[in-house]
Write a protein that holds these residues in place. Structure first.
Motif, PDB file in Angstrom:
ATOM      1  N   MET A   1       0.571  -1.182  -0.407  1.00  0.00           N
ATOM      2  CA  MET A   1       0.034   0.169  -0.656  1.00  0.00           C
ATOM      3  C   MET A   1       0.696   1.434   0.284  1.00  0.00           C
ATOM      4  SD  MET A   1      -2.673   1.143   3.076  1.00  0.00           S
ATOM      5  CE  MET A   1      -3.658   2.396   2.589  1.00  0.00           C
ATOM      6  N   LYS A   2       0.594   2.110  -0.848  1.00  0.00           N
ATOM      7  CA  LYS A   2       1.343   3.506  -1.109  1.00  0.00           C
ATOM      8  C   LYS A   2       1.400   3.677   0.097  1.00  0.00           C
ATOM      9  CE  LYS A   2       1.236   3.882  -5.989  1.00  0.00           C
ATOM     10  NZ  LYS A   2       0.960   5.237  -6.926  1.00  0.00           N
ATOM     11  N   LYS A   3       2.014   5.183   0.980  1.00  0.00           N
ATOM     12  CA  LYS A   3       2.096   6.098   2.112  1.00  0.00           C
ATOM     13  C   LYS A   3       1.690   7.166   0.983  1.00  0.00           C
ATOM     14  CE  LYS A   3       4.623   6.050   4.508  1.00  0.00           C
ATOM     15  NZ  LYS A   3       6.809   7.350   5.662  1.00  0.00           N
ATOM     16  N   LYS A   4       0.820   8.256   1.552  1.00  0.00           N
ATOM     17  CA  LYS A   4       0.141   9.067   1.662  1.00  0.00           C
ATOM     18  C   LYS A   4       0.591  10.513   0.770  1.00  0.00           C
ATOM     19  CE  LYS A   4      -3.585  11.779   1.013  1.00  0.00           C
ATOM     20  NZ  LYS A   4      -4.515  11.523   0.376  1.00  0.00           N
ATOM     21  N   ILE A   5       1.808  11.044   1.443  1.00  0.00           N
ATOM     22  CA  ILE A   5       2.599  12.726   0.867  1.00  0.00           C
ATOM     23  C   ILE A   5       3.632  12.439   0.837  1.00  0.00           C
ATOM     24  CG2 ILE A   5       2.360  14.825   1.312  1.00  0.00           C
ATOM     25  CD1 ILE A   5      -0.366  15.054   1.190  1.00  0.00           C
ATOM     26  N   ALA A   6       4.769  12.690  -0.152  1.00  0.00           N
ATOM     27  CA  ALA A   6       6.178  12.574   0.201  1.00  0.00           C
ATOM     28  C   ALA A   6       6.125  14.418  -0.856  1.00  0.00           C
ATOM     29  CB  ALA A   6       6.854  11.802  -0.827  1.00  0.00           C
ATOM     30  N   VAL A   7       7.337  14.800   0.085  1.00  0.00           N
ATOM     31  CA  VAL A   7       7.735  16.109  -0.049  1.00  0.00           C
ATOM     32  C   VAL A   7       8.871  16.223  -0.771  1.00  0.00           C
ATOM     33  CG1 VAL A   7       7.220  18.244   0.501  1.00  0.00           C
ATOM     34  CG2 VAL A   7       5.966  17.645   1.346  1.00  0.00           C
ATOM     35  N   VAL A   8       9.216  16.810  -1.958  1.00  0.00           N
ATOM     36  CA  VAL A   8      10.580  16.986  -2.126  1.00  0.00           C
ATOM     37  C   VAL A   8      11.178  18.228  -2.250  1.00  0.00           C
ATOM     38  CG1 VAL A   8      12.109  16.291  -3.967  1.00  0.00           C
ATOM     39  CG2 VAL A   8       9.955  14.829  -3.707  1.00  0.00           C
ATOM     40  N   PHE A   9      11.882  18.920  -1.582  1.00  0.00           N
ATOM     41  CA  PHE A   9      12.928  20.278  -1.729  1.00  0.00           C
ATOM     42  C   PHE A   9      14.061  20.426  -2.655  1.00  0.00           C
ATOM     43  CE2 PHE A   9      10.706  19.787   2.250  1.00  0.00           C
ATOM     44  CZ  PHE A   9       9.594  20.755   2.212  1.00  0.00           C
ATOM     45  N   ASP A  10      14.069  21.291  -3.397  1.00  0.00           N
ATOM     46  CA  ASP A  10      15.713  22.000  -3.407  1.00  0.00           C
ATOM     47  C   ASP A  10      16.075  22.137  -3.010  1.00  0.00           C
ATOM     48  OD1 ASP A  10      17.413  22.825  -5.728  1.00  0.00           O
ATOM     49  OD2 ASP A  10      16.278  24.424  -5.796  1.00  0.00           O
ATOM     50  N   SER A  11      17.288  22.530  -2.728  1.00  0.00           N
ATOM     51  CA  SER A  11      17.961  23.269  -1.955  1.00  0.00           C
ATOM     52  C   SER A  11      18.571  24.274  -1.804  1.00  0.00           C
ATOM     53  CB  SER A  11      19.720  22.438  -1.797  1.00  0.00           C
ATOM     54  OG  SER A  11      20.240  23.256  -1.220  1.00  0.00           O
ATOM     55  N   ALA A  12      19.138  24.969  -3.088  1.00  0.00           N
ATOM     56  CA  ALA A  12      19.918  26.465  -2.898  1.00  0.00           C
ATOM     57  C   ALA A  12      18.419  27.469  -2.890  1.00  0.00           C
ATOM     58  CB  ALA A  12      20.870  26.709  -3.989  1.00  0.00           C
ATOM     59  N   GLY A  13      18.475  28.539  -2.490  1.00  0.00           N
ATOM     60  CA  GLY A  13      16.774  28.875  -2.542  1.00  0.00           C
ATOM     61  C   GLY A  13      15.409  28.959  -2.344  1.00  0.00           C
ATOM     62  N   THR A  14      15.515  27.587  -1.576  1.00  0.00           N
ATOM     63  CA  THR A  14      14.214  26.854  -1.411  1.00  0.00           C
ATOM     64  C   THR A  14      13.755  26.750   0.102  1.00  0.00           C
ATOM     65  OG1 THR A  14      13.538  25.612  -3.544  1.00  0.00           O
ATOM     66  CG2 THR A  14      12.657  24.873  -1.828  1.00  0.00           C
ATOM     67  N   LEU A  15      15.472  26.025   0.118  1.00  0.00           N
ATOM     68  CA  LEU A  15      15.688  25.908   1.358  1.00  0.00           C
ATOM     69  C   LEU A  15      16.800  26.495   2.528  1.00  0.00           C
ATOM     70  CD1 LEU A  15      16.240  21.950   1.948  1.00  0.00           C
ATOM     71  CD2 LEU A  15      14.075  23.033   3.119  1.00  0.00           C
ATOM     72  N   LEU A  16      17.679  27.133   1.908  1.00  0.00           N
ATOM     73  CA  LEU A  16      18.735  28.138   1.738  1.00  0.00           C
ATOM     74  C   LEU A  16      18.639  29.248   1.128  1.00  0.00           C
ATOM     75  CD1 LEU A  16      21.696  24.815   1.752  1.00  0.00           C
ATOM     76  CD2 LEU A  16      20.635  26.375   3.987  1.00  0.00           C
ATOM     77  N   ARG A  17      18.929  30.582   1.276  1.00  0.00           N
ATOM     78  CA  ARG A  17      18.758  31.675   1.472  1.00  0.00           C
ATOM     79  C   ARG A  17      20.122  31.989   0.656  1.00  0.00           C
ATOM     80  NH1 ARG A  17      17.726  36.202  -1.284  1.00  0.00           N
ATOM     81  NH2 ARG A  17      19.253  37.729  -0.690  1.00  0.00           N
ATOM     82  N   MET A  18      20.864  31.651  -0.643  1.00  0.00           N
ATOM     83  CA  MET A  18      21.518  32.221  -0.881  1.00  0.00           C
ATOM     84  C   MET A  18      22.136  33.121  -1.659  1.00  0.00           C
ATOM     85  SD  MET A  18      21.525  28.682  -0.973  1.00  0.00           S
ATOM     86  CE  MET A  18      23.329  28.838  -2.172  1.00  0.00           C
ATOM     87  N   TYR A  19      23.987  32.904  -1.797  1.00  0.00           N
ATOM     88  CA  TYR A  19      24.908  34.395  -1.906  1.00  0.00           C
ATOM     89  C   TYR A  19      25.808  34.051  -3.110  1.00  0.00           C
ATOM     90  CZ  TYR A  19      22.975  35.835   2.867  1.00  0.00           C
ATOM     91  OH  TYR A  19      21.764  36.678   3.091  1.00  0.00           O
ATOM     92  N   ARG A  20      25.659  34.133  -4.014  1.00  0.00           N
ATOM     93  CA  ARG A  20      26.342  34.837  -5.114  1.00  0.00           C
ATOM     94  C   ARG A  20      27.504  34.999  -6.160  1.00  0.00           C
ATOM     95  NH1 ARG A  20      20.704  31.799  -6.209  1.00  0.00           N
ATOM     96  NH2 ARG A  20      20.652  29.546  -6.184  1.00  0.00           N
ATOM     97  N   VAL A  21      28.492  34.562  -5.950  1.00  0.00           N
ATOM     98  CA  VAL A  21      28.916  35.823  -6.392  1.00  0.00           C
ATOM     99  C   VAL A  21      29.768  35.094  -8.111  1.00  0.00           C
ATOM    100  CG1 VAL A  21      31.121  36.861  -6.443  1.00  0.00           C
ATOM    101  CG2 VAL A  21      29.060  37.012  -4.681  1.00  0.00           C
ATOM    102  N   ALA A  22      29.990  35.578  -9.322  1.00  0.00           N
ATOM    103  CA  ALA A  22      30.279  35.188 -10.494  1.00  0.00           C
ATOM    104  C   ALA A  22      31.392  35.995 -10.537  1.00  0.00           C
ATOM    105  CB  ALA A  22      29.705  35.186 -11.078  1.00  0.00           C
ATOM    106  N   LYS A  23      32.599  35.930 -11.489  1.00  0.00           N
ATOM    107  CA  LYS A  23      33.541  36.733 -12.070  1.00  0.00           C
ATOM    108  C   LYS A  23      33.830  35.818 -13.329  1.00  0.00           C
ATOM    109  CE  LYS A  23      39.063  38.240 -12.048  1.00  0.00           C
ATOM    110  NZ  LYS A  23      40.211  37.849 -11.527  1.00  0.00           N
ATOM    111  N   GLU A  24      33.683  37.129 -14.219  1.00  0.00           N
ATOM    112  CA  GLU A  24      33.153  36.756 -16.101  1.00  0.00           C
ATOM    113  C   GLU A  24      35.115  36.997 -16.147  1.00  0.00           C
ATOM    114  OE1 GLU A  24      30.648  38.853 -19.227  1.00  0.00           O
ATOM    115  OE2 GLU A  24      31.607  40.294 -17.570  1.00  0.00           O
ATOM    116  N   THR A  25      35.352  36.029 -16.461  1.00  0.00           N
ATOM    117  CA  THR A  25      37.059  35.830 -17.462  1.00  0.00           C
ATOM    118  C   THR A  25      37.350  36.844 -18.361  1.00  0.00           C
ATOM    119  OG1 THR A  25      35.523  33.955 -19.052  1.00  0.00           O
ATOM    120  CG2 THR A  25      36.357  33.364 -16.160  1.00  0.00           C
ATOM    121  N   SER A  26      36.251  36.991 -19.221  1.00  0.00           N
ATOM    122  CA  SER A  26      37.042  37.739 -19.771  1.00  0.00           C
ATOM    123  C   SER A  26      37.310  39.529 -19.875  1.00  0.00           C
ATOM    124  CB  SER A  26      35.680  37.860 -21.197  1.00  0.00           C
ATOM    125  OG  SER A  26      34.617  38.921 -20.632  1.00  0.00           O
ATOM    126  N   THR A  27      36.478  40.189 -18.815  1.00  0.00           N
ATOM    127  CA  THR A  27      36.968  41.037 -18.525  1.00  0.00           C
ATOM    128  C   THR A  27      37.363  41.633 -17.193  1.00  0.00           C
ATOM    129  OG1 THR A  27      34.516  41.799 -17.605  1.00  0.00           O
ATOM    130  CG2 THR A  27      34.699  41.688 -19.532  1.00  0.00           C
TER     131      THR A  27
END
Length: 272
Positions: free
Chosen positions: A1-27
């Motif tokens: 018999m199937k269980k009732k409910i499952a909840v799947v979470f992404d992590s970044a931006g969903t469970l976690l407040r993200m801080y992101r930095v990128a460096k453009e290699t050409s400039t």
């Protein structure tokens, strides 16, 4: 018999407040508060590459060292967490080996993101490769800390005998601390999950549960949102979400705790 409910979470931006930095290699330009999946989506055959290295091993390396040498000398593994077209890890590594990106570039973005998020649950480093143009447009680093309501949300779900899962493009090294804090079994954590893999995870869970909810916030969550019984997009990161992402969801929420109301409405409907 199937269980009732499952909840799947992404992590970044969903469970976690993200801080992101990128460096453009050409400039050399520094881009803050960026969305890495949007940088990937800008062009066909771009991929977000995860480097399996502890941040301390990067920051303790001579910044003049070429990134390709650092990866080879330390026998590091790379993975692709999301892409805008077909590109293999072998092709990504070939592009890395042909570029003169330095470890110092990676150290710079790690230092910047650490200053933005000193109380973080993890820091990760990576880069974006462009398979069409055969170069590395960005190196980047991310850090995340749990949203204030993340622990409470998971605790309430568990109190109602609802199983929780994480399906994320992040590494297990990054996700372990998050899962342990939230009391989510590591057997329920799927790391380095691409867009297609997230969808397959949801489909597999639908064989075990009557209702599967998917909660995410990025373009790499779209397929999983579409195949879930209930797809939920969170906007708590604060930046504007792409319209096609919003259209893929059944619900759009601004705080993770709102998942509880949605679960309650499903249970109430079931007992009508």
């Amino acid at each position: 018999m199937k269980k009732k409910i499952a909840v799947v979470f992404d992590s970044a931006g969903t469970l976690l407040r993200m801080y992101r930095v990128a460096k453009e290699t050409s400039t050399g330009n520094i881009l803050e508060n960026i969305e890495s999946t949007l940088l990937v989506a800008k062009r066909p055959r771009r991929a977000l590459v995860v480097i399996h290295a502890e941040p301390v091993s990067v920051t303790s390396t001579d910044p003049r060292t070429e990134l390709r040498k650092f990866i080879a000398d330390n026998r590091l593994k790379i993975d692709i967490s999301c892409s805008s077209g077909p590109i293999s890890t072998e092709e990504a590594m070939k592009i890395i080996n042909e570029q003169n990106v330095l470890v110092g570039d990676v150290i710079e973005v790690i230092d910047l993101v650490h200053r933005s998020c000193p109380e973080n649950y993890y820091i990760a480093a990576g880069l974006i490769v462009d398979g069409q143009l055969q170069f590395i447009p960005y190196v980047l680093s991310t850090a995340g800390k749990l949203y204030s309501n993340a622990f409470r949300t998971i605790k309430i779900l568990h109190s109602r005998d609802i199983d929780t899962y994480i399906a994320s493009g992040d590494t297990m090294r990054s996700l372990r601390k998050v899962a342990e804090k939230l009391c989510i079994p590591l057997t329920n954590v799927f790391d380095i999950a691409t867009t297609h893999e997230k969808a397959n995870i949801v489909l597999a869970l639908k064989e075990k549960y009557e209702i599967v909810l998917m909660i995410g916030d990025g373009l790499n969550d779209i397929r999983a949102l579409e195949v879930a019984d209930v797809g939920i997009v969170t906007t708590q990161q604060g930046d504007k979400r792409p319209q096609r992402l919003l259209e893929a969801a059944d619900h759009v929420i601004c705080d993770i705790i709102e998942v509880i109301d949605i679960v309650d409405s499903l249970s109430a409907y079931d007992h009508r």
